[in-house]
Every structure is written in C-alpha cells, then in structure tokens.
Design a protein around this motif. Structure first.
Motif, PDB file in Angstrom:
ATOM      1  N   LYS A  52       0.292  -1.361  -0.036  1.00  0.00           N
ATOM      2  CA  LYS A  52       0.036  -0.017  -0.360  1.00  0.00           C
ATOM      3  C   LYS A  52       0.677   1.290  -0.249  1.00  0.00           C
ATOM      4  O   LYS A  52       0.675   2.634  -0.084  1.00  0.00           O
ATOM      5  CB  LYS A  52      -0.924   0.190   1.303  1.00  0.00           C
ATOM      6  CG  LYS A  52      -0.408   0.325   2.443  1.00  0.00           C
ATOM      7  CD  LYS A  52      -1.141  -0.006   3.744  1.00  0.00           C
ATOM      8  CE  LYS A  52      -0.686  -0.057   5.217  1.00  0.00           C
ATOM      9  NZ  LYS A  52       0.735   0.511   5.627  1.00  0.00           N
ATOM     10  N   ASP A  53       2.352   0.900   0.476  1.00  0.00           N
ATOM     11  CA  ASP A  53       2.816   2.380   0.931  1.00  0.00           C
ATOM     12  C   ASP A  53       3.272   2.617  -1.068  1.00  0.00           C
ATOM     13  O   ASP A  53       3.687   2.411  -1.953  1.00  0.00           O
ATOM     14  CB  ASP A  53       4.171   1.533   1.050  1.00  0.00           C
ATOM     15  CG  ASP A  53       4.496   1.443   2.194  1.00  0.00           C
ATOM     16  OD1 ASP A  53       3.664   1.908   2.706  1.00  0.00           O
ATOM     17  OD2 ASP A  53       5.295   0.497   2.930  1.00  0.00           O
ATOM     18  N   PHE A 102      -3.405  -1.382  -8.454  1.00  0.00           N
ATOM     19  CA  PHE A 102      -2.783  -0.438  -6.755  1.00  0.00           C
ATOM     20  C   PHE A 102      -4.066   1.167  -7.106  1.00  0.00           C
ATOM     21  O   PHE A 102      -4.016   1.272  -5.873  1.00  0.00           O
ATOM     22  CB  PHE A 102      -1.057  -0.390  -7.694  1.00  0.00           C
ATOM     23  CG  PHE A 102      -0.811  -0.130  -6.566  1.00  0.00           C
ATOM     24  CD1 PHE A 102      -0.233  -0.358  -4.462  1.00  0.00           C
ATOM     25  CD2 PHE A 102       0.206   1.776  -7.055  1.00  0.00           C
ATOM     26  CE1 PHE A 102       0.085   0.603  -4.161  1.00  0.00           C
ATOM     27  CE2 PHE A 102       0.392   2.207  -5.721  1.00  0.00           C
ATOM     28  CZ  PHE A 102       1.058   1.673  -4.834  1.00  0.00           C
ATOM     29  N   ARG A 119      -7.077   1.088  -5.415  1.00  0.00           N
ATOM     30  CA  ARG A 119      -7.776   0.748  -4.378  1.00  0.00           C
ATOM     31  C   ARG A 119      -6.664   1.414  -3.539  1.00  0.00           C
ATOM     32  O   ARG A 119      -6.681   1.414  -2.563  1.00  0.00           O
ATOM     33  CB  ARG A 119      -7.180  -0.938  -3.923  1.00  0.00           C
ATOM     34  CG  ARG A 119      -5.592  -1.049  -4.149  1.00  0.00           C
ATOM     35  CD  ARG A 119      -5.154  -2.641  -3.645  1.00  0.00           C
ATOM     36  NE  ARG A 119      -4.038  -2.527  -3.301  1.00  0.00           N
ATOM     37  CZ  ARG A 119      -3.097  -2.699  -4.582  1.00  0.00           C
ATOM     38  NH1 ARG A 119      -3.548  -3.517  -5.440  1.00  0.00           N
ATOM     39  NH2 ARG A 119      -1.923  -3.244  -3.393  1.00  0.00           N
ATOM     40  N   GLY A 156      -4.141   3.829  -4.317  1.00  0.00           N
ATOM     41  CA  GLY A 156      -2.027   3.760  -4.261  1.00  0.00           C
ATOM     42  C   GLY A 156      -1.750   5.145  -4.746  1.00  0.00           C
ATOM     43  O   GLY A 156      -2.405   5.455  -5.456  1.00  0.00           O
TER      44      GLY A 156
END
Length: 194
Positions: free
Chosen positions: A21-22, A44, A47, A49
């Motif tokens: 998630k970074d 990514f 959601r 990111g």
C-alpha cells in the motif's frame, strides 16, 4: 526523505511493491511494463495507491510514457529549461534546466512560459504523478555531502522535493502546492501612514 519521517525501500521488484500500500516512485524507468504489470499498476491505483514517475531528458531508454499514457499523461521529447514555478499561483520556487514537459493531468509545476513539468491524475481512489525533474534532484545538482550548508537555491529545491513527496504520501497536492507558493511568494511590506 528521512527529514519528512518517510522511510524508503529500494527494490527492483515492481510487482512485489504493487502488492503493498506504500507510495511508489519509479525513477527513470527503462524496463518495459508487461500487460500483467500494467494490470497490477491500475489495480494499485484504483485501491488508493500513489505512484510518482520521475524522469528526465538524460534517460534515453525511457519507458515512462508506457505507463503514463494509460492514464492520460505523456512526457514531451524536447528538454525544457527555465525557472520552476507553482503552476496555479505562478510563484517561483527555483531554477531548472534539462526538464521534461508533460501533457495531460492537473498541472502542479511549470515554467513561466507554460511548459508543465509536474502533473497529477486521479485514478480510482489513488493518483499517478508525472514529474520531469529527475536531473534536478541528483547529487551532481544537489551536492553529494550532507556536511555543507545548503545555499538558498538548494534549500528551495529541498522544499520542492518535500512538497512533491508529501503530496504523494498524503494525497493532497492542492494543499502542498499552496504551502509551496506561500513559502516562496514575495513578501510585501505595508507602509505606515499618519
């Protein structure tokens, strides 16, 4: 980035990074993205990111546009030179040369003549940022030692870098660009009258 309290990890496994998630920073990408990886990038971003694609004219084997074009962004092919300003407020931050202009997205940073050098696009719950300033952030331009006292110009580049990273992590480029403008906006003095 440690000055901001951000701890970075260097990895050459983008697929693994996309499972987390970074925020991700792609620096001068040169390896083509396959269809599976492009799907993971989109998932990514959808959601929540954040991805920063940092490139420069010196990257002759760049594949940055392969990922950016999927989201309506594209780097120009001709180097741009001039001052770097906050696009919205037209406030000078620092000098620049050897930058890439960007088409698409919401402009964050530009030159006084209107070439956008950093731009953001919201994708799903996330965001992707194109920034053509990679050469501005190298040791050759910033100084390779932490022992010296930064000049006002180098300090301005730090502030620019901090604003880009805070906006990436906090997903609030509008706030960060306003703070950057406020930091570098020429101060006016009020005159007293009797």
């Amino acid at each position: 980035m440690l000055r901001l309290g951000y701890y970075t990890t260097v990895t050459f496994d983008l697929d693994q990074a996309l499972e987390g998630k970074d925020p991700i920073v792609l620096i001068r990408p040169q390896v083509a993205f396959d269809g599976e990886t492009m799907g993971k990038i989109r998932a990514f971003l959808n959601r929540g990111g954040s991805i920063l694609v940092l490139d420069s004219p010196s990257n002759k084997n760049s594949v940055a546009d392969q990922v950016l074009s999927e989201f309506g962004l594209i780097f120009g092919s001709t180097p741009v030179h001039g001052e770097i300003i906050v696009a919205k407020d037209k406030v000078r931050v620092c000098g620049g040369s050897g930058m890439l202009a960007i088409s698409g997205g919401t402009p964050l940073l530009s030159t006084p003549t209107g070439e956008v050098v950093a731009s953001v696009v919201a994708v799903g719950k996330g965001q992707i940022v194109a920034c053509g300033l990679a050469d501005r952030f190298t040791d050759a331009r910033m100084g390779g030692s932490s022992r010296g006292t930064p000049t006002p110009e180098i300090r301005a580049v730090y502030e620019l870098e901090f604003a880009l990273m805070r906006g990436l992590v906090e997903e609030n480029y509008d706030v960060q660009m306003q703070k950057l403008s406020d930091t570098f906006r020429p101060k006016t003095t009020a005159s007293a009258s009797r």
